[in-house]
Motif scaffolding. Structure first.
Motif, PDB file in Angstrom:
ATOM      1  N   GLY A  19      20.512  11.487 -24.585  1.00  0.00           N
ATOM      2  CA  GLY A  19      19.627  11.718 -25.725  1.00  0.00           C
ATOM      3  C   GLY A  19      18.329  12.379 -25.296  1.00  0.00           C
ATOM      4  O   GLY A  19      17.877  13.358 -25.905  1.00  0.00           O
ATOM      5  N   ALA A  20      17.739  11.850 -24.220  1.00  0.00           N
ATOM      6  CA  ALA A  20      16.475  12.406 -23.733  1.00  0.00           C
ATOM      7  C   ALA A  20      16.666  13.860 -23.291  1.00  0.00           C
ATOM      8  O   ALA A  20      15.871  14.744 -23.628  1.00  0.00           O
ATOM      9  N   TYR A  21      17.760  14.119 -22.570  1.00  0.00           N
ATOM     10  CA  TYR A  21      17.995  15.478 -22.071  1.00  0.00           C
ATOM     11  C   TYR A  21      18.284  16.457 -23.204  1.00  0.00           C
ATOM     12  O   TYR A  21      17.797  17.586 -23.195  1.00  0.00           O
ATOM     13  N   VAL A  22      19.093  16.022 -24.189  1.00  0.00           N
ATOM     14  CA  VAL A  22      19.431  16.933 -25.280  1.00  0.00           C
ATOM     15  C   VAL A  22      18.174  17.290 -26.065  1.00  0.00           C
ATOM     16  O   VAL A  22      17.954  18.452 -26.424  1.00  0.00           O
ATOM     17  N   CYS A  23      17.309  16.308 -26.277  1.00  0.00           N
ATOM     18  CA  CYS A  23      16.062  16.564 -26.998  1.00  0.00           C
ATOM     19  C   CYS A  23      15.204  17.551 -26.206  1.00  0.00           C
ATOM     20  O   CYS A  23      14.654  18.511 -26.749  1.00  0.00           O
ATOM     21  N   PHE A  24      15.125  17.323 -24.883  1.00  0.00           N
ATOM     22  CA  PHE A  24      14.372  18.214 -23.988  1.00  0.00           C
ATOM     23  C   PHE A  24      14.936  19.631 -24.055  1.00  0.00           C
ATOM     24  O   PHE A  24      14.212  20.609 -24.231  1.00  0.00           O
ATOM     25  N   PHE A  25      16.268  19.723 -23.962  1.00  0.00           N
ATOM     26  CA  PHE A  25      16.954  21.007 -24.002  1.00  0.00           C
ATOM     27  C   PHE A  25      16.680  21.726 -25.325  1.00  0.00           C
ATOM     28  O   PHE A  25      16.398  22.917 -25.363  1.00  0.00           O
ATOM     29  N   GLY A  26      16.757  20.949 -26.421  1.00  0.00           N
ATOM     30  CA  GLY A  26      16.511  21.520 -27.748  1.00  0.00           C
ATOM     31  C   GLY A  26      15.116  22.113 -27.865  1.00  0.00           C
ATOM     32  O   GLY A  26      14.932  23.190 -28.423  1.00  0.00           O
ATOM     33  N   MET A  27      14.131  21.407 -27.303  1.00  0.00           N
ATOM     34  CA  MET A  27      12.756  21.883 -27.426  1.00  0.00           C
ATOM     35  C   MET A  27      12.492  23.072 -26.512  1.00  0.00           C
ATOM     36  O   MET A  27      11.844  24.034 -26.891  1.00  0.00           O
ATOM     37  N   VAL A  28      12.990  22.985 -25.273  1.00  0.00           N
ATOM     38  CA  VAL A  28      12.646  24.007 -24.279  1.00  0.00           C
ATOM     39  C   VAL A  28      13.526  25.251 -24.409  1.00  0.00           C
ATOM     40  O   VAL A  28      13.018  26.372 -24.445  1.00  0.00           O
ATOM     41  N   SER A  29      14.845  25.038 -24.517  1.00  0.00           N
ATOM     42  CA  SER A  29      15.725  26.207 -24.494  1.00  0.00           C
ATOM     43  C   SER A  29      16.026  26.755 -25.879  1.00  0.00           C
ATOM     44  O   SER A  29      16.217  27.951 -26.047  1.00  0.00           O
ATOM     45  N   LEU A  30      16.102  25.887 -26.880  1.00  0.00           N
ATOM     46  CA  LEU A  30      16.413  26.377 -28.234  1.00  0.00           C
ATOM     47  C   LEU A  30      15.164  26.534 -29.089  1.00  0.00           C
ATOM     48  O   LEU A  30      15.235  26.934 -30.237  1.00  0.00           O
ATOM     49  N   ASN A  31      13.994  26.167 -28.494  1.00  0.00           N
ATOM     50  CA  ASN A  31      12.717  26.289 -29.202  1.00  0.00           C
ATOM     51  C   ASN A  31      12.656  25.540 -30.528  1.00  0.00           C
ATOM     52  O   ASN A  31      11.999  25.989 -31.471  1.00  0.00           O
ATOM     53  N   LEU A  32      13.368  24.431 -30.624  1.00  0.00           N
ATOM     54  CA  LEU A  32      13.337  23.652 -31.856  1.00  0.00           C
ATOM     55  C   LEU A  32      12.021  22.881 -31.940  1.00  0.00           C
ATOM     56  O   LEU A  32      11.472  22.502 -30.909  1.00  0.00           O
ATOM     57  N   PRO A  33      11.514  22.647 -33.145  1.00  0.00           N
ATOM     58  CA  PRO A  33      10.376  21.737 -33.255  1.00  0.00           C
ATOM     59  C   PRO A  33      10.821  20.312 -32.893  1.00  0.00           C
ATOM     60  O   PRO A  33      12.018  20.003 -32.925  1.00  0.00           O
ATOM     61  N   PHE A  34       9.860  19.458 -32.550  1.00  0.00           N
ATOM     62  CA  PHE A  34      10.184  18.137 -32.026  1.00  0.00           C
ATOM     63  C   PHE A  34      11.148  17.350 -32.914  1.00  0.00           C
ATOM     64  O   PHE A  34      12.177  16.867 -32.463  1.00  0.00           O
ATOM     65  N   ILE A  35      10.836  17.271 -34.215  1.00  0.00           N
ATOM     66  CA  ILE A  35      11.665  16.465 -35.108  1.00  0.00           C
ATOM     67  C   ILE A  35      13.103  16.987 -35.144  1.00  0.00           C
ATOM     68  O   ILE A  35      14.066  16.234 -35.070  1.00  0.00           O
ATOM     69  N   ALA A  36      13.238  18.334 -35.202  1.00  0.00           N
ATOM     70  CA  ALA A  36      14.574  18.933 -35.226  1.00  0.00           C
ATOM     71  C   ALA A  36      15.315  18.624 -33.933  1.00  0.00           C
ATOM     72  O   ALA A  36      16.513  18.339 -33.947  1.00  0.00           O
ATOM     73  N   ALA A  37      14.598  18.651 -32.812  1.00  0.00           N
ATOM     74  CA  ALA A  37      15.219  18.354 -31.517  1.00  0.00           C
ATOM     75  C   ALA A  37      15.701  16.915 -31.483  1.00  0.00           C
ATOM     76  O   ALA A  37      16.765  16.619 -30.923  1.00  0.00           O
ATOM     77  N   VAL A  38      14.937  16.008 -32.099  1.00  0.00           N
ATOM     78  CA  VAL A  38      15.354  14.608 -32.138  1.00  0.00           C
ATOM     79  C   VAL A  38      16.628  14.464 -32.965  1.00  0.00           C
ATOM     80  O   VAL A  38      17.581  13.795 -32.553  1.00  0.00           O
ATOM     81  N   VAL A  39      16.652  15.128 -34.113  1.00  0.00           N
ATOM     82  CA  VAL A  39      17.841  15.069 -34.964  1.00  0.00           C
ATOM     83  C   VAL A  39      19.047  15.622 -34.217  1.00  0.00           C
ATOM     84  O   VAL A  39      20.137  15.040 -34.223  1.00  0.00           O
ATOM     85  N   PHE A  40      18.833  16.732 -33.516  1.00  0.00           N
ATOM     86  CA  PHE A  40      19.870  17.354 -32.697  1.00  0.00           C
ATOM     87  C   PHE A  40      20.393  16.346 -31.656  1.00  0.00           C
ATOM     88  O   PHE A  40      21.600  16.123 -31.520  1.00  0.00           O
TER      89      PHE A  40
END
Lengths: 372, 298
Positions: free
Chosen positions: B48-69
């Motif tokens: 969960g922590a890594y996917v959120c990190f990946f979402g924010m850094v590599s996919l440029n998602l905003p924090f909330i979207a990265a959490v949902v992801f």
């Protein structure tokens, strides 16, 4: 019959002059695992040094093989055994962490293979071995340098020490620091213990805040030091922090972010003022290779471990004669290495200077030089 | 101890405990329905922590979207592990399931080691959560306030699902007697999948919260946290959701209290947490809110 003898003799002559041998030096280092940053930076130094000086005086080529220890004790002894029995290494450079280096040396000592530790600073490292030496300073000197710097140069009176009880390195540094700091008129208010791998330091930083010291001495490795600094900032604990060469790598700054600005630490090398001719050459080579002149202390130490070993091999008739090579390493006098001028005593300990640095705007900058 | 330090420590303990609680719920629910200690649960938190990190850094998602992801990926991962690793073993002895769970745990750790490398990475914290709040002598990061509040809300939602919905009733029935439930026309496999998804979602959120508080993520981060959350579940009474939360808070507070009462022993805080667990279990073998599992339900 005569012909055959001549042929045999000439063959023997060819093989001893014509064919230069290949000599293997093993780098036993953690290039993956929690402290991969140490192994990677040191190995960079070893390979660049190998590139700068790939042969011995007698024409033998030097091959460097890397064996990963993952920073774990069991893997370390496996890697060391493999280096000796399979790769037939005649010299070993490594490990980076004190506890693992002791492991390497214990095994190498039984096989009479000389080991040079690039960064293991514990005082007790060479107590029970004959074939070990190091190019870095000892904890007693590093701790003393930090204590004197804090008490005399910075004028601090009270300190809290945060020590990693799972690391011999950290315990040793804390001990000498406390003794020296008290000797210089300072007072250690309390000693807080953490364990490697801890993430939650909120209770620790709250405790430090209530003690209100002039500064905090943190002789731990970078994963813990970075998180401690971050959590200190979170509760507005803005006390200066002083660390050791365990944080002397870029990962520390990456993990710590803004919170480690102002963090002072002791290191062995400062790239902004190269102390010797060899350091200048090394910096140029490094820049050609990587396009930057920012060299981590461990990179310089890795290179020095290599140069000292090659220097010793050159002085022996047979570079594979490990007893001779080890003796020569122990007789190194004022060798102008990459990280500075190094002398090695008969026990294998290095006599050299310490550099104090401060992190300013995400970059380590030179503060002071402390000589032995 | 001064009062402000005491209050500061209470806040610290509350925030730490709530993260253990989030993860402990997953352990307790899976144990409830399958009698399986899912040792891969701590690693799902890491994912969960890594996917959120990946979402924010590599996919440029905003924090909330990265959490949902992260939550979505982890829910899927929970269901997938159940389907491929645990489902074929439903009739096998419990020990086989336990060993499979340990295998999954090693698999996830090594997979992430290969993908992201073993070096710790700095987790990206959104600016608004980095703000420091000051109340008199107490200071805390925004995330330290935010984490326990969200945890309590999530806990309320979980309890609502368990006790006020049809699916919750099915989950409780399953915990009571899996064979009879099958006979009653309830799809036990579907319910188990829901339990895994729910637990993994909470673990993912736990992983993100953990990384907000301690912004350094590495593939082995789930091991010790998972172990402590498991201890929390046992302490509170494994199988009981309320117990898991209570256990989480107790473990969190124990760690903080040990450090503040006796700084010399601060390095042994993990040991104290486990000693406390042993002590409770000596006097109440089923945990604080637990009951004899062979005879009861949620």
């Amino acid at each position: 019959m005569k012909k055959i003898t001549t042929l045999a003799l000439s063959l023997a002559a060819i093989s001893s002059f014509g064919f230069a041998k290949e000599i293997t030096i093993a780098a036993v280092m953690p290039v993956t695992g929690a402290v991969a940053a140490y192994g990677q930076t040191a190995y960079e130094g070893v390979t660049l040094a190998n590139k700068m000086r790939p042969t011995l005086k007698n024409g033998d080529t030097i091959k460097v093989v890397l064996l990963d220890t993952r920073g774990e004790k069991v893997e370390t002894s496996n890697a060391t055994t493999r280096a000796i029995s399979q790769n037939k290494a005649v010299g070993i450079i490594g490990e980076l962490i004190t506890a693992n280096t002791m492991q390497v040396m214990a095994i190498a000592d039984k096989n009479k293979i000389p080991v040079i530790a690039p960064a293991a600073t514990s005082d007790k490292l060479l107590d029970n071995v004959k074939f070990g030496s190091r190019v870095c300073f000892m904890d007693s000197f590093q701790g003393k340098a930090a204590a004197e710097f804090a008490a005399k140069d910075l004028g601090y009176k009270t300190a809290v020490i945060v020590v990693d009880q799972a690391q011999v390195y950290s315990l040793g540094l804390a001990k000498t620091f406390e003794a020296e700091f008290t000797k210089n008129g300072g007072k250690v208010l309390t000693k807080l213990r953490i364990s490697s791998g801890d993430k939650d330091f909120k209770a620790i930083v709250s405790q430090i805040k209530s003690q209100n010291p002039d500064f905090v001495y943190v002789p731990t490795y970078h994963p813990e030091a970075a998180l401690l600094a971050r959590q200190a900032k979170q509760i507005n604990l803005n006390k200066p922090m002083l660390g050791s060469d365990g944080v002397a790598n870029p990962t520390f700054i990456e993990l710590g972010g803004d919170s480690v600005d102002g963090f002072i630490f002791s290191d062995s090398f400062d790239a902004s003022n190269p102390p010797t001719e060899l350091s200048k050459k090394f910096l140029d080579e490094y820049e050609k290779d990587k396009g930057t002149r920012d060299i981590a202390g461990f990179t310089a130490l890795g290179a020095d471990a290599y140069f000292v070993m090659v220097e010793a091999m050159d002085k022996c008739a047979d570079p594979g004669d490990s007893v001779c090579v080890n003796d020569q390493i122990h007789q190194t006098k004022e060798f102008s290495g990459v990280s500075g001028v190094i002398s090695i005593d008969s026990k294998g300990n290095a006599i050299r200077s310490v550099v104090m640095k401060e992190i300013v705007g995400g970059k380590p900058t030179f503060k002071a030089n402390v000589n032995p | 101890m001064e009062f402000s330090l005491f209050l500061q420590n209470m806040v610290n303990g509350f925030s730490l405990g709530s993260m253990y609680a989030l993860i402990a719920i997953g352990y307790t629910m899976v144990y409830g329905v399958l009698r399986l200690i899912n040792f891969a649960h701590g690693d799902i938190m890491m994912v969960g922590a890594y996917v959120c990190f990946f979402g924010m850094v590599s996919l440029n998602l905003p924090f909330i979207a990265a959490v949902v992801f992260a939550v979505t990926i982890c829910a899927a991962l929970g269901i997938i592990t159940d389907t491929i690793a645990y489902k074929p073993l439903r009739k096998a002895p419990r020990i086989s399931l336990l060993i499979t769970a340990i295998g999954i745990s090693f698999f996830l750790e090594n997979l992430f080691n290969v993908i992201f490398g073993s070096e710790a990475k700095a987790f990206v914290i959104p600016q608004y959560l980095q703000k420091v709040l000051t109340f008199g002598d107490i200071t805390l990061a925004m995330s330290a306030v935010f984490v326990p509040i969200i945890t309590l809300i999530l806990l309320a939602i979980t309890l609502f699902i368990l006790y006020r919905t049809k699916y919750g009733m099915a989950i409780r029935a399953l915990a009571f007697d899996i064979h009879t439930v099958n006979l009653m026309g309830i799809d036990a496999n579907l319910i188990i999948a829901i339990v895994f998804a729910l637990g993994s979602m909470l673990a993912a959120i736990g992983g993100v919260f953990w990384s907000l508080n301690y912004p350094s993520i590495e593939p082995m981060m789930g091991v010790l946290i998972g172990l402590k959350a498991f201890a929390a579940a046992v302490l509170g009474g494994i199988g009981s959701v309320g117990g898991a939360v209570l256990g989480g808070f107790i473990i969190g507070f124990t760690e903080v209290v040990v450090v503040s009462l006796s700084p010399e022993f601060s390095g042994f805080k993990d040991a104290f947490a486990f000693i406390f667990l042993i002590l409770i279990l000596i006097f109440k073998p089923t945990g604080i809110l637990g009951y004899d599992f062979e005879k009861s339900r949620f």
